[in-house]
Design a protein around this motif. Structure first.
Motif, PDB file in Angstrom:
ATOM      1  N   LYS A  57      14.941  29.785  89.484  1.00  0.00           N
ATOM      2  CA  LYS A  57      16.340  29.633  89.086  1.00  0.00           C
ATOM      3  C   LYS A  57      17.229  29.499  90.311  1.00  0.00           C
ATOM      4  O   LYS A  57      18.126  28.640  90.366  1.00  0.00           O
ATOM      5  CB  LYS A  57      16.778  30.830  88.251  1.00  0.00           C
ATOM      6  CG  LYS A  57      18.224  30.764  87.794  1.00  0.00           C
ATOM      7  CD  LYS A  57      18.606  31.997  86.985  1.00  0.00           C
ATOM      8  CE  LYS A  57      20.062  31.955  86.572  1.00  0.00           C
ATOM      9  NZ  LYS A  57      20.458  33.176  85.827  1.00  0.00           N
ATOM     10  N   GLU A  58      16.976  30.313  91.321  1.00  0.00           N
ATOM     11  CA  GLU A  58      17.757  30.243  92.554  1.00  0.00           C
ATOM     12  C   GLU A  58      17.508  28.931  93.291  1.00  0.00           C
ATOM     13  O   GLU A  58      18.411  28.377  93.933  1.00  0.00           O
ATOM     14  CB  GLU A  58      17.420  31.434  93.443  1.00  0.00           C
ATOM     15  CG  GLU A  58      17.862  32.773  92.844  1.00  0.00           C
ATOM     16  CD  GLU A  58      17.306  33.968  93.580  1.00  0.00           C
ATOM     17  OE1 GLU A  58      16.632  33.771  94.627  1.00  0.00           O
ATOM     18  OE2 GLU A  58      17.510  35.107  93.119  1.00  0.00           O
ATOM     19  N   MET A  59      16.282  28.392  93.192  1.00  0.00           N
ATOM     20  CA  MET A  59      15.991  27.094  93.796  1.00  0.00           C
ATOM     21  C   MET A  59      16.811  25.993  93.141  1.00  0.00           C
ATOM     22  O   MET A  59      17.330  25.095  93.821  1.00  0.00           O
ATOM     23  CB  MET A  59      14.489  26.796  93.667  1.00  0.00           C
ATOM     24  CG  MET A  59      13.610  27.653  94.561  1.00  0.00           C
ATOM     25  SD  MET A  59      11.870  27.659  94.042  1.00  0.00           S
ATOM     26  CE  MET A  59      11.491  25.915  94.158  1.00  0.00           C
ATOM     27  N   LEU A  60      16.941  26.046  91.823  1.00  0.00           N
ATOM     28  CA  LEU A  60      17.740  25.044  91.123  1.00  0.00           C
ATOM     29  C   LEU A  60      19.213  25.157  91.495  1.00  0.00           C
ATOM     30  O   LEU A  60      19.902  24.148  91.668  1.00  0.00           O
ATOM     31  CB  LEU A  60      17.567  25.202  89.611  1.00  0.00           C
ATOM     32  CG  LEU A  60      16.196  24.802  89.050  1.00  0.00           C
ATOM     33  CD1 LEU A  60      16.108  25.170  87.575  1.00  0.00           C
ATOM     34  CD2 LEU A  60      15.934  23.316  89.255  1.00  0.00           C
ATOM     35  N   GLU A  61      19.697  26.374  91.618  1.00  0.00           N
ATOM     36  CA  GLU A  61      21.098  26.578  92.013  1.00  0.00           C
ATOM     37  C   GLU A  61      21.337  26.053  93.423  1.00  0.00           C
ATOM     38  O   GLU A  61      22.385  25.471  93.720  1.00  0.00           O
ATOM     39  CB  GLU A  61      21.445  28.062  91.934  1.00  0.00           C
ATOM     40  CG  GLU A  61      21.447  28.606  90.501  1.00  0.00           C
ATOM     41  CD  GLU A  61      21.553  30.115  90.462  1.00  0.00           C
ATOM     42  OE1 GLU A  61      21.449  30.744  91.552  1.00  0.00           O
ATOM     43  OE2 GLU A  61      21.736  30.672  89.367  1.00  0.00           O
ATOM     44  N   LYS A  62      20.346  26.223  94.289  1.00  0.00           N
ATOM     45  CA  LYS A  62      20.464  25.773  95.680  1.00  0.00           C
ATOM     46  C   LYS A  62      20.355  24.255  95.786  1.00  0.00           C
ATOM     47  O   LYS A  62      20.858  23.646  96.742  1.00  0.00           O
ATOM     48  CB  LYS A  62      19.366  26.424  96.523  1.00  0.00           C
ATOM     49  CG  LYS A  62      19.528  26.287  98.016  1.00  0.00           C
ATOM     50  CD  LYS A  62      20.636  27.151  98.544  1.00  0.00           C
ATOM     51  CE  LYS A  62      20.679  27.128 100.063  1.00  0.00           C
ATOM     52  NZ  LYS A  62      21.791  27.941 100.598  1.00  0.00           N
ATOM     53  N   LEU A  63      19.731  23.644  94.787  1.00  0.00           N
ATOM     54  CA  LEU A  63      19.512  22.198  94.827  1.00  0.00           C
ATOM     55  C   LEU A  63      20.810  21.409  94.692  1.00  0.00           C
ATOM     56  O   LEU A  63      20.980  20.359  95.307  1.00  0.00           O
ATOM     57  CB  LEU A  63      18.546  21.801  93.703  1.00  0.00           C
ATOM     58  CG  LEU A  63      18.160  20.328  93.588  1.00  0.00           C
ATOM     59  CD1 LEU A  63      17.413  19.864  94.833  1.00  0.00           C
ATOM     60  CD2 LEU A  63      17.298  20.111  92.343  1.00  0.00           C
ATOM     61  N   VAL A  64      21.741  21.921  93.889  1.00  0.00           N
ATOM     62  CA  VAL A  64      22.974  21.191  93.602  1.00  0.00           C
ATOM     63  C   VAL A  64      23.890  21.195  94.817  1.00  0.00           C
ATOM     64  O   VAL A  64      24.214  22.244  95.378  1.00  0.00           O
ATOM     65  CB  VAL A  64      23.708  21.793  92.393  1.00  0.00           C
ATOM     66  CG1 VAL A  64      24.989  21.008  92.113  1.00  0.00           C
ATOM     67  CG2 VAL A  64      22.806  21.793  91.165  1.00  0.00           C
ATOM     68  N   MET A  65      24.326  20.009  95.226  1.00  0.00           N
ATOM     69  CA  MET A  65      25.242  19.859  96.354  1.00  0.00           C
ATOM     70  C   MET A  65      26.560  19.296  95.834  1.00  0.00           C
ATOM     71  O   MET A  65      26.600  18.632  94.796  1.00  0.00           O
ATOM     72  CB  MET A  65      24.647  18.930  97.413  1.00  0.00           C
ATOM     73  CG  MET A  65      23.297  19.396  97.947  1.00  0.00           C
ATOM     74  SD  MET A  65      22.632  18.247  99.163  1.00  0.00           S
ATOM     75  CE  MET A  65      23.841  18.367 100.449  1.00  0.00           C
ATOM     76  N   MET A  66      27.622  19.567  96.547  1.00  0.00           N
ATOM     77  CA  MET A  66      28.934  19.070  96.122  1.00  0.00           C
ATOM     78  C   MET A  66      28.998  17.544  96.179  1.00  0.00           C
ATOM     79  O   MET A  66      29.575  16.897  95.338  1.00  0.00           O
ATOM     80  CB  MET A  66      30.044  19.671  96.992  1.00  0.00           C
ATOM     81  CG  MET A  66      30.205  21.162  96.807  1.00  0.00           C
ATOM     82  SD  MET A  66      30.509  21.623  95.076  1.00  0.00           S
ATOM     83  CE  MET A  66      32.091  20.819  94.806  1.00  0.00           C
ATOM     84  N   ASP A  67      28.381  16.970  97.179  1.00  0.00           N
ATOM     85  CA  ASP A  67      28.385  15.515  97.314  1.00  0.00           C
ATOM     86  C   ASP A  67      27.294  15.145  98.294  1.00  0.00           C
ATOM     87  O   ASP A  67      26.742  16.001  98.991  1.00  0.00           O
ATOM     88  CB  ASP A  67      29.742  15.023  97.821  1.00  0.00           C
ATOM     89  CG  ASP A  67      29.971  13.552  97.485  1.00  0.00           C
ATOM     90  OD1 ASP A  67      29.023  12.909  97.015  1.00  0.00           O
ATOM     91  OD2 ASP A  67      31.081  13.064  97.697  1.00  0.00           O
TER      92      ASP A  67
END
Length: 288
Positions: free
Chosen positions: A236-246
C-alpha cells in the motif's frame, strides 16, 4: 487445507523454470541504510554463486561464453515466476540467460528498509544483478509496476541496462494518470483497486485486467488472495509512493533502445499513454 495456487506455483510453474535450466537463489543486498534486504531470483543454474565462496568475478571469468542476460520484472498482482513462468522456457531456448526476480515485498524478497520508492527497488535489483555477475548491457523487461522499475534502472544504471522492453507503464505515474484510472474503475484509491481484500474484488480485478474473460472458481481466487497478497501494508505504501504530482522536468534522456508492447484494449494504461510516451521520448531526444 491444500492451497491450490501454492501447489501450482511450487509443482507446475516451478517445473517450467527448472526444465528451462533455472534454479531458485537468494541474494543479500547491502543497502546504504544498513537494513537487511534479500532478493529472491530464478536464474540460470550456472550463474548461482557457489557456496564455496567463489566471487562474482570468479563466476564471470569461469563463464566467459555467457549468453545475453534478460531480466523479467513482474507487476503488482503476483510474483516473478507466476508472472513469467510460461515465457522462461522460450527465452532460454532462444539462447538467453534469463533472470526472474521477486521485487522487494513480493514472493521471497524482503527488506527492513522503510523506503517504498521505485528508486529503491531499482537500486536493490541492480546491486543483486551485479552480485550475480551480470555484466553490462542486459535487457530489462518490465510489466506494469515492473515497467516503472525498468525505466528507473535504465536511467540510474545506464551501463548495466542496455535495452528496455516495457508494457503498461510510464516513466512516471502522475496524479492526473492516477485520477483518470480511478475514475475509469470507480475506485477511491490505487490500493482499493490493486490490493483486493475479497474474492469479489479479486474477480473484478481479473475481469478488468484480462482481455479474454475467464471464469475462476471461488476456491482458486481465495487461495490466490492468501498466497499473492502478503505484505499488504508495505505494498500500500509502495502505491502511495508511486503517484507523482507531475512528470519530472529533469526526466532522463534514455540512452538505451526502448521497445513498448501495448494492448489496444488496455484499460489500466490505455494505448494513448504509449503514443504520448513515444512522442515525449522523441521530443526529449531532439532537445538533447
Amino acid at each position: 487445507m491444500v492451497n491450490w495456487v501454492q501447489v501450482v506455483r511450487e509443482h507446475f510453474v516451478a517445473r517450467l523454470a527448472t526444465n528451462a535450466g533455472l534454479r531458485q537463489h537468494v541474494v543479500a543486498v547491502d543497502d546504504e541504510a544498513g537494513t537487511g534486504t534479500v532478493l529472491s531470483f530464478w536464474l540460470p543454474e550456472h550463474k548461482i554463486i557457489a557456496r564455496s565462496g567463489a566471487t562474482a568475478a570468479d563466476q564471470r571469468e569461469k563463464h566467459t561464453t555467457s549468453r545475453h542476460a534478460v531480466v523479467l520484472l513482474h507487476g503488482f498482482a503476483g510474483d516473478g515466476l507466476m508472472t513469467w513462468g510460461f515465457q522462461v522456457g522460450a527465452l532460454a531456448g532462444c539462447g538467453y540467460d534469463v533472470y526472474v526476480p521477486d521485487l522487494v515485498h513480493f514472493g521471497g524478497s524482503t527488506s527492513q528498509s522503510p523506503d517504498r520508492s521505485v528508486a529503491f527497488q531499482a537500486r536493490c535489483l541492480a546491486a543483486a544483478l551485479r552480485k550475480l555477475g551480470v555484466g553490462e548491457g542486459c535487457t530489462v523487461v518490465g510489466f506494469s509496476y515492473g515497467g516503472f522499475v525498468a525505466f528507473e534502472m535504465a536511467a540510474a544504471h545506464q551501463a548495466l541496462v542496455g535495452s528496455v522492453v516495457v508494457s503498461g507503464a510510464d516513466v512516471a505515474y502522475t496524479s492526473a494518470m492516477n485520477d483518470a484510472m480511478l475514475e475509469r474503475f470507480g475506485a477511491g484509491t490505487l490500493a482499493e483497486l490493486l490490493l483486493p481484500e475479497s474474492v469479489a474484488r479479486l474477480r473484478s480485478l481479473f475481469s478488468d485486467a484480462m482481455y479474454k474473460k475467464l471464469w475462476f472458481p471461488e476456491r482458486l481466487l481465495s487461495d490466490f488472495l492468501k498466497v499473492m497478497y502478503a505484505n499488504r501494508q508495505e505494498r500500500k505504501e509502495m502505491l502511495e509512493k508511486l503517484v507523482m504530482m507531475d512528470k519530472q522536468e529533469s526526466a532522463p534522456v534514455f540512452q538505451q533502445n526502448i521497445l513498448m508492447l501495448w494492448g489496444e484494449d488496455d484499460d489500466f494504461f490505455p494505448i494513448e499513454n504509449a503514443k504520448m510516451l513515444k512522442d515525449w521520448g522523441r521530443r526529449r531526444c531532439c532537445e538533447a
